[in-house]
Design a protein around this motif. Structure first.
Motif: not given
Length: 73
Positions: A3-11, A56-58, A68-73
């Protein structure tokens, strides 16, 4: 499964670019080829659109690797 957690910094990020940014291929063009091969699914459904907007969330899966695409914190 890896599993790779990817932080998305845009829409959104285009699918082929996500595959490149996550390190699953060397370029966006290689990402397009990977999608065209039918090896990529998004949220459990095979995705054929090379530039599908991933938000994010997909979850994107290639073989036994899940991104796992996550919203940047």
């Amino acid at each position: 499964m890896q599993t790779i957690d990817f932080e998305l910094d845009r829409d959104f990020v285009e699918l082929n670019q996500l595959l490149k940014l996550a390190g699953l291929c060397d370029s966006g063009g290689a990402g397009k080829q990977l999608v065209a091969s039918g090896a990529v699914s998004v949220d459990g459904v095979r995705e054929e659109r090379k530039t599908a907007k991933i938000r994010a969330g997909q979850r994107v899966r290639v073989d036994d690797i899940e991104i796992r695409v996550m919203a940047a914190s």
